[in-house]
Design an enzyme around this catalytic site. Sequence first.
Site, short mmCIF file in Angstrom:
data_model
loop_
_atom_site.label_atom_id
_atom_site.label_comp_id
_atom_site.label_asym_id
_atom_site.label_seq_id
_atom_site.Cartn_x
_atom_site.Cartn_y
_atom_site.Cartn_z
CB CYS A 41 32.25 25.93 21.77
SG CYS A 41 31.67 26.71 20.25
CG HIS A 49 19.85 8.98 13.59
ND1 HIS A 49 19.55 7.65 13.75
CD2 HIS A 49 18.64 9.63 13.55
CE1 HIS A 49 18.22 7.50 13.80
NE2 HIS A 49 17.66 8.67 13.67
CD GLN A 63 17.55 4.51 10.84
OE1 GLN A 63 16.96 4.49 11.91
NE2 GLN A 63 17.49 3.49 10.00
CG ASP A 74 29.21 4.01 9.28
OD1 ASP A 74 29.05 4.41 8.11
OD2 ASP A 74 28.58 3.04 9.75
CB SER A 116 15.58 -3.03 14.07
OG SER A 116 15.70 -1.79 14.73
CE1 TYR A 169 27.43 8.37 20.00
CE2 TYR A 169 27.48 9.29 22.21
CZ TYR A 169 26.78 8.71 21.17
OH TYR A 169 25.43 8.46 21.30
CB CYS A 197 28.93 24.49 20.64
SG CYS A 197 28.80 25.39 22.21
#
Length: 237
Positions: free
Chosen positions: A141, A114, A96, A99, A182, A61, A122
């Site tokens: 956290c 998403h 979804q 960005d 998709s 990520y 956390c």
Amino acid sequence: MTGQPPSPADHIVILTGAGVSAESGLGTFRDKGGLWEEYPVEQVATPEGFAADPALVQRFYNMRRAHAAEAQPNDAHHALALLQRDHPGRVTLITQNVDALHEAAGSDPVIHMHGALAGALCATCDHRWSAPQEMRAGEVCPACAAPTARPDIVWFGEMPYHMEEIIGALSQATLFAAIGTSGQVYPAAGFVQIAAEAGAHCVEINLDASATVSDFDTAIRGPATETVPAWVDGLLG
Ligand code: OAD
């Protein structure tokens, strides 16, 4: 097939997927050379994968956050922002994508079902905060001090965000468009059926036929930077 062509009184619900950001240089998941070819989904996009190797997941990520930070919104993002500005309160934009290119183009609000690369979560107490550009395994956290900070991304096996609001919008939709997705991941892939049952005219705007193409009234094929501005122009007259 259900639904009528759009009119100015429409409530428009738009679902976007990775294809809308592809021409901004961000990879899709399932196209040739897509992210899930290089990175096994169960390793980087499940709670079990994170428990097994948090450093790998954070690196994945961090890389995507860095790519997204360099990307610029394209003509499809700009066209959707224009549509939203032109129909205040009547365009629900659900993405979804994790960005922030819809926001960068001026869209507001954007429903990130998403999650978002910009967020940290956390895993112990569910506290949320802005993610740093680079997250580390074992990051603490700020609320409960547990070393369980993770990207605020919805992984497989987890419930997508804002579902109540989304279902509410879909059940009032008169026009539904799925763009650059998709149709392989539920519940998003099932939105077309909810919208169709509500009587919405359903349009798929995608490079290729999605897995749910038969649920749509109309399909528009081509790259999003061409098809989406043309579609929006048509709606705005
Ligand atoms: P996919 O990678 O599954 O699909 C991208 C779709 O975009 C494909 O149908 C392509 O044909 C289309 N496409 C590619 N380039 C395009 C372009 N320039 N213009 C128009 N269409 C284009 O991505 P998603 O459907 O977004 O979830 O994937 C859904 C979810 O699966 C993602 O949000 C992610 C992934 O696993 C999580 O990580 C939870």
